[in-house]
Design a protein around this motif. Sequence first.
Motif, PDB file in Angstrom:
ATOM      1  N   HIS A  62       0.834  -1.212   0.000  1.00  0.00           N
ATOM      2  CA  HIS A  62       0.000   0.000   0.000  1.00  0.00           C
ATOM      3  C   HIS A  62       0.863   1.254   0.000  1.00  0.00           C
ATOM      4  O   HIS A  62       0.562   2.225  -0.697  1.00  0.00           O
ATOM      5  CB  HIS A  62      -0.938   0.009   1.209  1.00  0.00           C
ATOM      6  N   LEU A  67      -1.192   4.299  -1.673  1.00  0.00           N
ATOM      7  CA  LEU A  67      -2.533   4.248  -1.096  1.00  0.00           C
ATOM      8  C   LEU A  67      -2.528   4.709   0.353  1.00  0.00           C
ATOM      9  O   LEU A  67      -3.565   5.041   0.909  1.00  0.00           O
ATOM     10  CB  LEU A  67      -3.097   2.828  -1.165  1.00  0.00           C
TER      11      LEU A  67
ATOM     12  N   ARG B 375     -10.398   6.763   3.023  1.00  0.00           N
ATOM     13  CA  ARG B 375      -9.030   6.283   2.813  1.00  0.00           C
ATOM     14  C   ARG B 375      -9.111   4.888   2.219  1.00  0.00           C
ATOM     15  O   ARG B 375      -9.574   3.955   2.867  1.00  0.00           O
ATOM     16  CB  ARG B 375      -8.259   6.288   4.131  1.00  0.00           C
ATOM     17  N   PRO B 376      -8.667   4.753   0.979  1.00  0.00           N
ATOM     18  CA  PRO B 376      -8.885   3.507   0.253  1.00  0.00           C
ATOM     19  C   PRO B 376      -8.376   2.282   1.003  1.00  0.00           C
ATOM     20  O   PRO B 376      -9.048   1.257   1.037  1.00  0.00           O
ATOM     21  CB  PRO B 376      -8.128   3.706  -1.059  1.00  0.00           C
ATOM     22  N   VAL B 377      -7.208   2.375   1.629  1.00  0.00           N
ATOM     23  CA  VAL B 377      -6.641   1.193   2.274  1.00  0.00           C
ATOM     24  C   VAL B 377      -7.552   0.656   3.356  1.00  0.00           C
ATOM     25  O   VAL B 377      -7.854  -0.533   3.415  1.00  0.00           O
ATOM     26  CB  VAL B 377      -5.297   1.536   2.939  1.00  0.00           C
ATOM     27  N   LEU B 380     -10.700  -0.894   1.953  1.00  0.00           N
ATOM     28  CA  LEU B 380     -10.547  -2.172   1.245  1.00  0.00           C
ATOM     29  C   LEU B 380     -10.194  -3.314   2.195  1.00  0.00           C
ATOM     30  O   LEU B 380     -10.286  -4.474   1.844  1.00  0.00           O
ATOM     31  CB  LEU B 380      -9.456  -2.050   0.176  1.00  0.00           C
ATOM     32  N   ARG B 381      -9.754  -2.968   3.394  1.00  0.00           N
ATOM     33  CA  ARG B 381      -9.356  -3.991   4.340  1.00  0.00           C
ATOM     34  C   ARG B 381     -10.549  -4.811   4.819  1.00  0.00           C
ATOM     35  O   ARG B 381     -10.420  -5.962   5.190  1.00  0.00           O
ATOM     36  CB  ARG B 381      -8.663  -3.335   5.527  1.00  0.00           C
TER      37      ARG B 381
END
Lengths: 242, 383
Positions: A62, A67, B375-377, B380-381
Amino acid sequence: MNSSMAEAKATTKEPILQAEGLTKAYENGAIPVLHGVSLQVYPQQTVALCGPSGCGKSTLLHLLGGLDAADAGEIVVRGQPLRPGRMVQNMLRHQVGFVFQLHNLLPDLTLTENCLIPTVAAGVPRAEAMERLHQLADRTGLSHRLQQRIQKLSGGERQRTALCRALMNRPSILLADEPTGALDEATSRQIFALLLELVDREGITLVMATHDRALAARCDRLLEMHDGKMMDGAGSGARTAG
Amino acid sequence: MIFLRLILTNLSRHRIRTAISVAGIAFAVAAMLTVVTILQGAVGMFSSLLSADSQIVVFERNVADLFFSSVPQSAMDAIPTWALVEHANPVLFGIVASPTQPIITCFGVTATDTRLTRATWVAGSDAAFHAAGQATGKVEDSSQGADSVVLGERAAEFLHAQLHSTIALGNGHFTVGGILRTRNGFEDGGVFMPLATAQRFFHKQGIASVVTVKLHHPSDAAAFKARLQREFPTLIALEDQEFNNSYSQFKILKATAWAVGLAGVLMGGLGVANTMIMSVFTRIREIAILRVNGFSPLQLTALILGEAAVVSFTGSVVGLGTGVLAVMVLKSVPMLHGYVDATMSPGLLLAVTALATGTGIAGALYPAAYAMRVRPVEALRFE
Ligand SMILES: Nc1ncnc2c1ncn2[C@@H]1O[C@H](COP(=O)(O)OP(=O)(O)OP(=O)(O)O)[C@@H](O)[C@H]1O
Ligand SMILES: [Mg+2]
């Protein structure tokens, strides 16, 4: 790909992707994950990232893809230090493609629509995008499924679609986080072979986190992580797997 | 294209939710349109009724409603004789009921009133007014025969009256001496009586509600007002435009119309805001996926505002249709004859649509800002 070729790549070019002293902790420092990770990845190398669950593989990927931001350390992509904001945006559009363990496709849209998303974001003309899609669909055996909704695709088809989507904008780097982790063994081998073939044909640099030692063995390099650190000498670029 | 697909796909994923917020906007727009149209129509009719070929309205100072205004005989007699004045007509307003109609507006007017002299006659004439004019001042004995009145065309229709028929108004009986057609809804649904008859009928001997005045030169308005102020300090003269702007009933009506409309639109906007918040909060993962695939915060904002725009624009269009229909239905209700003037200006339609769509989009600003911060991370988690 044989070992002498890999070494040639490593020695004749500047690293395409470089990290220096990356640290990262979650929950305001309460959960330290990366403790000064450094690595260099050379153009067109395929790199496997292995290590026990929770050692920080996904976190590292990431950070490398922009990201998430590191607490300290630096990432350099094609000679340019990675800065959040516009640069990450551009990188996600043109330099880096992501494939995850879960396909992360939009289930209500068709295969075509899903694959067009990165091209819409990047403003690629429709005709050009469609041409690219047909090319990729051809190579991944999805040509007959283009108008199918994701809901109706099999697990392997979904992961192949995710692979197509990641490659739509012709990235130079593909970051894959256990791309076959959710598939049965046979399908997993199949998808991985496809992945390697595409990456090789298009000259893409691959960094892939995986638990599968057999898959890792087929990469040019193996980076071993443990507790948020690279194992001795692992990040230096020498081929250690094999 | 994909943009539109993303918007429409998301809206069709939650059809009921979408329909509810479209309905919210539609109701708001329909309510606003109906209320504003009706009240504007009423205000417009009422003011054109006063200003018929006149420039100035004279009435009692500090009355809340013209129906309560008393202009004395002395003023009615004096004003027409002033050199500035071309003509001046007293009018007495009254409200009566008939067996079938709870509210009918009566106008007590003189024979020289332009409402009569310029009317299009459907039947009969204003002969009764001339006769009444001669009789002014006498103590009349109405028991000899019914007084003669003139009806607006629509009044004739809803009273089922023809020329020479007898109608009951309040506790009196009248003969229809004429039927006229006017463009003004109030007048068309009204009853015209000779002033003297109206004064007697409403127990307001020697009184008019207003005197409408036409000057030889419009520029003499200030001089006219000054003289009125000097000679009749209990009266006030307002030019038509001033009257429209200052008459408190109009102000209240207009303010109410817009307040009701705005409150409706605001509620519609809140509905859209709520929908969009739901839409964004339940779609964090999708937003993260778009981010990872290169969508900029601006593109995401466009997506979410676009979704709100589709909802509120659709709502507006449905609302416009419903509103137009509602006004048409109201117009056909006999009880409201003469009070609903359903001319909807394109400007009003546009303003209402723009307001509703704008409010809907404004309602999506917070969800859009929220989406930009995803926040994409982290998104996606979690599955
Ligand atoms: N957003 C977060 N908040 C708190 N802790 C987190 C967050 N993301 C990751 N972690 C923690 O950081 C550590 C490293 O996570 P990471 O996902 O990078 O490991 P990994 O090597 O990819 O593991 P796996 O092989 O199981 O995928 C884990 O202990 C995880 O619980
Ligand atoms: Mg992981």
